[in-house]
Design a protein around this motif. Structure first.
Motif, PDB file in Angstrom:
ATOM      1  N   GLU A  48       9.836  13.956 -16.379  1.00 32.87           N
ATOM      2  CA  GLU A  48      11.250  14.178 -16.110  1.00 32.87           C
ATOM      3  C   GLU A  48      11.716  15.521 -16.656  1.00 32.87           C
ATOM      4  O   GLU A  48      12.452  16.268 -15.985  1.00 32.87           O
ATOM      5  N   ASP A  49      11.276  15.850 -17.891  1.00 34.22           N
ATOM      6  CA  ASP A  49      11.624  17.141 -18.488  1.00 34.22           C
ATOM      7  C   ASP A  49      11.096  18.294 -17.639  1.00 34.22           C
ATOM      8  O   ASP A  49      11.797  19.277 -17.391  1.00 34.22           O
ATOM      9  N   LEU A  50       9.850  18.167 -17.189  1.00 34.35           N
ATOM     10  CA  LEU A  50       9.213  19.234 -16.432  1.00 34.35           C
ATOM     11  C   LEU A  50       9.855  19.397 -15.055  1.00 34.35           C
ATOM     12  O   LEU A  50      10.039  20.523 -14.568  1.00 34.35           O
ATOM     13  N   ASP A  51      10.185  18.284 -14.431  1.00 27.83           N
ATOM     14  CA  ASP A  51      10.847  18.352 -13.118  1.00 27.83           C
ATOM     15  C   ASP A  51      12.221  18.997 -13.233  1.00 27.83           C
ATOM     16  O   ASP A  51      12.643  19.759 -12.361  1.00 27.83           O
ATOM     17  N   HIS A  52      12.922  18.694 -14.318  1.00 22.65           N
ATOM     18  CA  HIS A  52      14.266  19.243 -14.531  1.00 22.65           C
ATOM     19  C   HIS A  52      14.199  20.741 -14.772  1.00 22.65           C
ATOM     20  O   HIS A  52      15.045  21.511 -14.310  1.00 22.65           O
ATOM     21  N   GLY A  53      13.189  21.172 -15.533  1.00 24.23           N
ATOM     22  CA  GLY A  53      12.964  22.596 -15.757  1.00 24.23           C
ATOM     23  C   GLY A  53      13.812  23.224 -16.839  1.00 24.23           C
ATOM     24  O   GLY A  53      13.652  24.409 -17.154  1.00 24.23           O
ATOM     25  N   GLY A  54      14.724  22.464 -17.421  1.00 21.26           N
ATOM     26  CA  GLY A  54      15.551  23.001 -18.489  1.00 21.26           C
ATOM     27  C   GLY A  54      15.082  22.519 -19.844  1.00 21.26           C
ATOM     28  O   GLY A  54      14.208  21.657 -19.944  1.00 21.26           O
ATOM     29  N   ILE A  55      15.655  23.069 -20.890  1.00 24.67           N
ATOM     30  CA  ILE A  55      15.341  22.582 -22.231  1.00 24.67           C
ATOM     31  C   ILE A  55      15.835  21.145 -22.342  1.00 24.67           C
ATOM     32  O   ILE A  55      16.994  20.862 -22.035  1.00 24.67           O
ATOM     33  N   PRO A  56      14.977  20.217 -22.739  1.00 24.79           N
ATOM     34  CA  PRO A  56      15.408  18.816 -22.861  1.00 24.79           C
ATOM     35  C   PRO A  56      16.651  18.689 -23.739  1.00 24.79           C
ATOM     36  O   PRO A  56      16.779  19.381 -24.758  1.00 24.79           O
ATOM     37  N   ARG A  57      17.564  17.795 -23.346  1.00 21.13           N
ATOM     38  CA  ARG A  57      18.853  17.663 -24.023  1.00 21.13           C
ATOM     39  C   ARG A  57      18.726  17.491 -25.542  1.00 21.13           C
ATOM     40  O   ARG A  57      19.479  18.124 -26.298  1.00 21.13           O
ATOM     41  N   PRO A  58      17.779  16.646 -26.047  1.00 17.75           N
ATOM     42  CA  PRO A  58      17.706  16.473 -27.506  1.00 17.75           C
ATOM     43  C   PRO A  58      17.344  17.754 -28.259  1.00 17.75           C
ATOM     44  O   PRO A  58      17.597  17.856 -29.463  1.00 17.75           O
ATOM     45  N   LEU A  59      16.765  18.740 -27.539  1.00 17.88           N
ATOM     46  CA  LEU A  59      16.319  19.970 -28.199  1.00 17.88           C
ATOM     47  C   LEU A  59      17.340  21.095 -28.133  1.00 17.88           C
ATOM     48  O   LEU A  59      17.188  22.106 -28.827  1.00 17.88           O
ATOM     49  N   LEU A  60      18.364  20.958 -27.320  1.00 21.70           N
ATOM     50  CA  LEU A  60      19.324  22.047 -27.108  1.00 21.70           C
ATOM     51  C   LEU A  60      19.959  22.565 -28.404  1.00 21.70           C
ATOM     52  O   LEU A  60      20.067  23.790 -28.585  1.00 21.70           O
ATOM     53  N   PRO A  61      20.344  21.690 -29.344  1.00 19.88           N
ATOM     54  CA  PRO A  61      20.959  22.214 -30.577  1.00 19.88           C
ATOM     55  C   PRO A  61      19.978  22.958 -31.480  1.00 19.88           C
ATOM     56  O   PRO A  61      20.400  23.631 -32.423  1.00 19.88           O
ATOM     57  N   TYR A  62      18.674  22.832 -31.187  1.00 23.21           N
ATOM     58  CA  TYR A  62      17.651  23.386 -32.086  1.00 23.21           C
ATOM     59  C   TYR A  62      16.782  24.425 -31.374  1.00 23.21           C
ATOM     60  O   TYR A  62      15.614  24.607 -31.723  1.00 23.21           O
ATOM     61  N   ARG A  63      17.367  25.084 -30.400  1.00 24.00           N
ATOM     62  CA  ARG A  63      16.599  26.018 -29.575  1.00 24.00           C
ATOM     63  C   ARG A  63      15.856  27.065 -30.405  1.00 24.00           C
ATOM     64  O   ARG A  63      14.722  27.430 -30.098  1.00 24.00           O
ATOM     65  N   SER A  64      16.462  27.542 -31.475  1.00 28.96           N
ATOM     66  CA  SER A  64      15.848  28.597 -32.295  1.00 28.96           C
ATOM     67  C   SER A  64      14.621  28.104 -33.049  1.00 28.96           C
ATOM     68  O   SER A  64      13.822  28.907 -33.541  1.00 28.96           O
ATOM     69  N   LYS A  65      14.453  26.783 -33.156  1.00 30.71           N
ATOM     70  CA  LYS A  65      13.305  26.215 -33.883  1.00 30.71           C
ATOM     71  C   LYS A  65      12.126  25.891 -32.970  1.00 30.71           C
ATOM     72  O   LYS A  65      11.077  25.479 -33.450  1.00 30.71           O
ATOM     73  N   LEU A  66      12.295  26.050 -31.667  1.00 33.56           N
ATOM     74  CA  LEU A  66      11.276  25.595 -30.719  1.00 33.56           C
ATOM     75  C   LEU A  66      10.106  26.571 -30.637  1.00 33.56           C
ATOM     76  O   LEU A  66      10.278  27.794 -30.638  1.00 33.56           O
ATOM     77  N   TYR A  67       8.922  26.004 -30.540  1.00 32.09           N
ATOM     78  CA  TYR A  67       7.700  26.799 -30.336  1.00 32.09           C
ATOM     79  C   TYR A  67       6.779  25.991 -29.430  1.00 32.09           C
ATOM     80  O   TYR A  67       6.498  24.828 -29.701  1.00 32.09           O
ATOM     81  N   GLY A  68       6.342  26.607 -28.336  1.00 34.82           N
ATOM     82  CA  GLY A  68       5.562  25.889 -27.342  1.00 34.82           C
ATOM     83  C   GLY A  68       4.059  25.981 -27.531  1.00 34.82           C
ATOM     84  O   GLY A  68       3.541  26.979 -28.016  1.00 34.82           O
ATOM     85  N   LEU A  69       3.377  24.922 -27.122  1.00 31.32           N
ATOM     86  CA  LEU A  69       1.923  24.899 -27.082  1.00 31.32           C
ATOM     87  C   LEU A  69       1.487  24.697 -25.635  1.00 31.32           C
ATOM     88  O   LEU A  69       2.014  23.831 -24.938  1.00 31.32           O
ATOM     89  N   THR A  70       0.525  25.503 -25.196  1.00 28.88           N
ATOM     90  CA  THR A  70      -0.050  25.308 -23.876  1.00 28.88           C
ATOM     91  C   THR A  70      -1.561  25.214 -24.007  1.00 28.88           C
ATOM     92  O   THR A  70      -2.118  25.453 -25.096  1.00 28.88           O
ATOM     93  N   ILE A  71      -2.226  24.864 -22.919  1.00 31.09           N
ATOM     94  CA  ILE A  71      -3.667  24.612 -22.968  1.00 31.09           C
ATOM     95  C   ILE A  71      -4.237  24.766 -21.575  1.00 31.09           C
ATOM     96  O   ILE A  71      -3.533  24.563 -20.581  1.00 31.09           O
ATOM     97  N   GLU A  72      -5.488  25.167 -21.473  1.00 22.43           N
ATOM     98  CA  GLU A  72      -6.117  25.292 -20.171  1.00 22.43           C
ATOM     99  C   GLU A  72      -6.236  23.901 -19.529  1.00 22.43           C
ATOM    100  O   GLU A  72      -6.613  22.938 -20.205  1.00 22.43           O
ATOM    101  N   PRO A  73      -5.889  23.784 -18.234  1.00 23.73           N
ATOM    102  CA  PRO A  73      -5.918  22.468 -17.574  1.00 23.73           C
ATOM    103  C   PRO A  73      -7.259  21.752 -17.679  1.00 23.73           C
ATOM    104  O   PRO A  73      -7.303  20.527 -17.827  1.00 23.73           O
ATOM    105  N   GLU A  74      -8.359  22.499 -17.611  1.00 25.50           N
ATOM    106  CA  GLU A  74      -9.683  21.876 -17.693  1.00 25.50           C
ATOM    107  C   GLU A  74      -9.881  21.182 -19.034  1.00 25.50           C
ATOM    108  O   GLU A  74     -10.411  20.068 -19.110  1.00 25.50           O
ATOM    109  N   ARG A  75      -9.463  21.855 -20.096  1.00 26.91           N
ATOM    110  CA  ARG A  75      -9.585  21.271 -21.428  1.00 26.91           C
ATOM    111  C   ARG A  75      -8.659  20.076 -21.585  1.00 26.91           C
ATOM    112  O   ARG A  75      -9.026  19.045 -22.165  1.00 26.91           O
ATOM    113  N   LEU A  76      -7.454  20.193 -21.053  1.00 29.12           N
ATOM    114  CA  LEU A  76      -6.490  19.099 -21.126  1.00 29.12           C
ATOM    115  C   LEU A  76      -7.012  17.862 -20.399  1.00 29.12           C
ATOM    116  O   LEU A  76      -6.921  16.741 -20.908  1.00 29.12           O
TER     117      LEU A  76
END
Length: 272
Positions: A181-209
């Motif tokens: 649902e978060d990914l389809d929406h494409g925006g910052i999830p509502r619970p995270l909006l007040p803490y945007r400055s604290k966010l740090y993303g992790l990504t990974i190669e699809p094959e490994r995932l």
């Protein structure tokens, strides 16, 4: 080529093992059988250690490598009489430090873990408890206490990275899993909006995932390559669109990831 390496200490052995492992990692063509022996703090234990070292020498046909942080010189002498190659970590660094500082070191067993670090220890315990209680978005009402909030798709390494930063550095780290649902929406999830400055993303190669998810739910749609590709693509798009810094975890250890994240966020400078 195979050799045996011993990490021997009259305390926890953490220093000997950490530095020794880092040095051995520079010899990629040699496979090491690693033996950790903490709390070797009397002559009987030292002689048992010598027996194990000599057995390894017979088995390998070569001298085992010994990394030690033993303070007691009598015990060190016993270890030194073995058929191993002894590398005294403390003396290697303390002697030049004593010359540079113009004073003798205390050279005390367990000095690095003395009572002077009690506050740091308590903070690490609190941070670990916080990471466990705030894993996978469990308590979004406590995000205000977080120093950093890791965001990523399921099985992208959020939990181990949070726990490592908590245990090693006392960082209050929470994490939030990006749902479909978060990914389809494409925006910052509502619970995270007040803490945007604290966010740090992790990504990974699809094959490994896909490989990781198959270990958890084999042959499921959750672990399919197409779903993994879609989720990773949408997560990275979300990060880029909203200016959330992110890092690829595929080829990094949790130690490396934590170091990079703390350096890039500037948090490393505030750790004592």
């Amino acid at each position: 080529m195979r050799r045996t390496a011993f990490f021997i200490s009259d305390s926890t052995g953490i220093t000997a093992e950490t530095l020794g492992q880092s040095l051995l990692a520079q010899f990629e063509n040699i496979e090491f059988d690693k033996v950790v022996m903490p709390f070797v703090d009397n002559e009987e234990k030292a002689r048992r250690a010598v027996d194990r070292i000599n057995d390894a020498a017979d088995r390998d046909g070569a001298a085992p490598i010994i990394f030690d942080t033993i303070v007691n010189q009598e015990i060190r002498a016993i270890i030194g009489a073995s058929r191993g190659e002894l590398l005294d970590i403390f003396s290697t660094f303390l002697s030049p430090l004593e010359r540079a500082l113009g004073t003798k070191s205390s050279f005390t067993v367990g000095r690095g873990y003395s009572g002077t670090r009690e506050l740091q220890y308590q903070k690490r315990i609190s941070a670990v408890n916080y990471a466990l209680e705030n894993d996978d978005g469990a308590r979004i009402n406590r995000y205000g206490q977080a120093e950093i909030i890791l965001v990523g798709v399921s099985r992208s390494g959020k939990t181990p990275t949070c726990l490592y930063m908590a245990m090693q550095h006392g960082i209050f780290a929470a994490n939030y899993p990006l749902t479909e649902e978060d990914l389809d929406h494409g925006g910052i999830p509502r619970p995270l909006l007040p803490y945007r400055s604290k966010l740090y993303g992790l990504t990974i190669e699809p094959e490994r995932l896909a490989a990781i998810r198959n270990e958890r739910r084999a042959n499921s749609s959750y672990a399919s390559m197409s779903r993994c590709e879609d989720e990773v693509r949408m997560a990275e798009s979300l990060f880029s669109r909203h200016g959330i810094p992110f890092i690829d975890v595929t080829h990094s250890s949790v130690e490396e990831l934590s170091a990079k994240i703390l350096a890039e966020t500037g948090m490393r400078e505030h750790i004592r």
